[in-house]
Design an enzyme around this catalytic site. Sequence first.
Site, PDB file in Angstrom:
ATOM      1  N   GLY A 171     -51.252  36.715 -30.639  1.00 34.26           N
ATOM      2  CA  GLY A 171     -50.662  36.095 -32.146  1.00 34.26           C
ATOM      3  C   GLY A 171     -49.781  35.173 -31.666  1.00 34.26           C
ATOM      4  O   GLY A 171     -49.310  34.143 -32.249  1.00 34.26           O
ATOM      5  N   THR A 172     -48.645  35.814 -30.802  1.00 33.18           N
ATOM      6  CA  THR A 172     -47.524  34.994 -30.807  1.00 33.18           C
ATOM      7  C   THR A 172     -47.590  33.563 -29.922  1.00 33.18           C
ATOM      8  O   THR A 172     -47.233  32.589 -29.857  1.00 33.18           O
ATOM      9  CB  THR A 172     -46.421  35.855 -29.997  1.00 33.18           C
ATOM     10  OG1 THR A 172     -46.851  36.400 -28.762  1.00 33.18           O
ATOM     11  CG2 THR A 172     -45.619  36.690 -30.930  1.00 33.18           C
ATOM     12  N   LYS A 216     -69.133  42.677 -24.345  1.00 34.50           N
ATOM     13  CA  LYS A 216     -69.205  41.187 -24.320  1.00 34.50           C
ATOM     14  C   LYS A 216     -70.462  40.703 -24.051  1.00 34.50           C
ATOM     15  O   LYS A 216     -71.033  39.665 -24.401  1.00 34.50           O
ATOM     16  CB  LYS A 216     -68.223  40.811 -23.059  1.00 34.50           C
ATOM     17  CG  LYS A 216     -66.682  41.129 -23.756  1.00 34.50           C
ATOM     18  CD  LYS A 216     -65.833  40.792 -22.340  1.00 34.50           C
ATOM     19  CE  LYS A 216     -64.192  41.186 -22.650  1.00 34.50           C
ATOM     20  NZ  LYS A 216     -63.451  40.933 -21.757  1.00 34.50           N
ATOM     21  N   ASP A 222     -66.232  47.635 -21.559  1.00 33.97           N
ATOM     22  CA  ASP A 222     -65.748  46.386 -22.006  1.00 33.97           C
ATOM     23  C   ASP A 222     -66.515  45.228 -21.797  1.00 33.97           C
ATOM     24  O   ASP A 222     -66.942  44.194 -22.639  1.00 33.97           O
ATOM     25  CB  ASP A 222     -64.369  46.037 -21.458  1.00 33.97           C
ATOM     26  CG  ASP A 222     -63.753  44.595 -21.837  1.00 33.97           C
ATOM     27  OD1 ASP A 222     -63.325  44.506 -23.067  1.00 33.97           O
ATOM     28  OD2 ASP A 222     -63.795  43.671 -20.888  1.00 33.97           O
ATOM     29  N   ALA A 243     -58.413  17.726 -35.701  1.00 37.17           N
ATOM     30  CA  ALA A 243     -58.955  18.662 -36.776  1.00 37.17           C
ATOM     31  C   ALA A 243     -59.259  17.718 -38.306  1.00 37.17           C
ATOM     32  O   ALA A 243     -59.926  18.120 -39.101  1.00 37.17           O
ATOM     33  CB  ALA A 243     -58.059  19.870 -37.189  1.00 37.17           C
ATOM     34  N   GLY A 274     -49.947  45.200 -15.017  1.00 36.90           N
ATOM     35  CA  GLY A 274     -50.216  45.148 -16.399  1.00 36.90           C
ATOM     36  C   GLY A 274     -51.715  44.671 -16.601  1.00 36.90           C
ATOM     37  O   GLY A 274     -51.903  44.169 -17.748  1.00 36.90           O
ATOM     38  N   GLY A 279     -49.424  40.349 -31.433  1.00 33.15           N
ATOM     39  CA  GLY A 279     -49.060  40.496 -30.041  1.00 33.15           C
ATOM     40  C   GLY A 279     -48.912  39.559 -29.193  1.00 33.15           C
ATOM     41  O   GLY A 279     -48.668  38.322 -29.603  1.00 33.15           O
ATOM     42  N   ASN A 280     -49.482  39.906 -27.977  1.00 38.58           N
ATOM     43  CA  ASN A 280     -49.686  38.508 -27.050  1.00 38.58           C
ATOM     44  C   ASN A 280     -50.431  37.263 -27.448  1.00 38.58           C
ATOM     45  O   ASN A 280     -49.782  36.218 -27.306  1.00 38.58           O
ATOM     46  CB  ASN A 280     -49.878  38.761 -25.814  1.00 38.58           C
ATOM     47  CG  ASN A 280     -49.308  39.939 -25.014  1.00 38.58           C
ATOM     48  OD1 ASN A 280     -47.836  39.662 -25.274  1.00 38.58           O
ATOM     49  ND2 ASN A 280     -49.588  40.575 -24.073  1.00 38.58           N
ATOM     50  N   GLY A 310     -51.543  40.497 -36.883  1.00 37.57           N
ATOM     51  CA  GLY A 310     -51.547  40.822 -35.227  1.00 37.57           C
ATOM     52  C   GLY A 310     -50.714  39.911 -34.524  1.00 37.57           C
ATOM     53  O   GLY A 310     -50.835  38.619 -34.519  1.00 37.57           O
TER      54      GLY A 310
END
Length: 435
Positions: free
Chosen positions: A16-17, A206, A202, A34, A188, A13-14, A11
């Site tokens: 992932g990018t 959660k 939603d 890390a 949006g 999308g927002n 994925g």
Amino acid sequence: MTEPLRLGVAGLGNVGTGLARLLLRQGNALSVRAGRGMRLAAYSARKSRDGMAEVAGARFHDDAAALASAGDIDVFVELIGGAGGVAFEAVKAALRRGLPVVTANKAMLAEHGLELAALSEAHDAPLFYEAAVGGGIPVIKTLRESLAGNAIERVSGILNGTCNYILSKMEQERLPFDACLAEAQRRGYAEADPTFDVGGFDTAHKLAILASLAFGSKIDSSAVAVEGIESIAPADIAAADELGFRIKLLGVAERTPHGVEQRVAPTMVEKGAPLAQTMGVLNAVSIVGDAIGELTLVGPGAGGDATASAVAADLVDVARGARLPTFGRPVATLTEADRVPLQRHEGGYYVRLTVVDRPGAMAAIATRFGDRMISLEAIMQKRATREWAEAGVVPVVLMTHGTSESSIRDALARTVEEGVVRERPQVIRIEREAV
């Protein structure tokens, strides 16, 4: 030298990018924190994005399940979304081969979390999901790790930015729900079909995740009583303001004498409380523990960068070799989620009535409330407008002291039957504890 952690991201999308850009921007710092580097080795998306600088050199898959089964990744990052379908199948495939999984998918966890937790244990494949609740707020780590020494009494929060934006705008600009929803869609913040958000579902997903972590129960979203914000009117917003409250869509899970009660509903919160002061698209979670008292976390609940930040935190844990039970304890020790009927809820109530303007109407209401031993804290009656006067009704707002849901509902049902109240009464719970 330790080889970099090879990421397979499903994925782009927002989120992932956003993650890909974060890795480029914070790569060196993440390596230090890390103990090893990280690189995007492969990805799957609806179409190849090889031309993007963020994924240059990463191998493209057109199938998320194939990516989860690839031999050249060390961790599978699921950012597709959806309770089932390809996301669920790909996560199961990764866990079955012992691959750590990082996901932001609250719907999948709410519906299939127990099955995934069992797979995680069986194949020694950790499942991390900080980004699934609260966006950039580290509430999962807080409950699962930082507060492990506490007996949690209550978790409550504003868990949906769309609803918080709408309610905030209704208060600030004195606009009706429909106008504020339309503005949220233009910006949006809300989907074309906003039902999942404004209907409270939603938030319920959660809350089910948080309740499992907080109370050691099997995750069960069907145990959450759900009400949305569609019925909230400007009159309710104005009355709340005058009485010293704000209306928020809260998810609440708390211990009661009847068990752990889980509910999502519009709620009156005192203005001085941190949750009441959380405005716009922000999220907030308040946790009450026996050792720490109360802790409130506030921050961005959505957005590509904020959610990517939470995903990156999980990836650091994977790189460090962290092994944690999915819901804070072994699956075999999780108890069945309590199903406490909402009628057993106890607390104060805000009630807005459209009362018939005739002698004895208020006396009849007082009698019915008295029959159910409901004590009134405040009564507020506004001067009727011409429209109200022509209809022969008067708007009245009542606030009660502590009572039960069954008592308030029964009293109101009787007033409606007797014809002294027109329209459906508006009832909103008061959460003085949600501070």
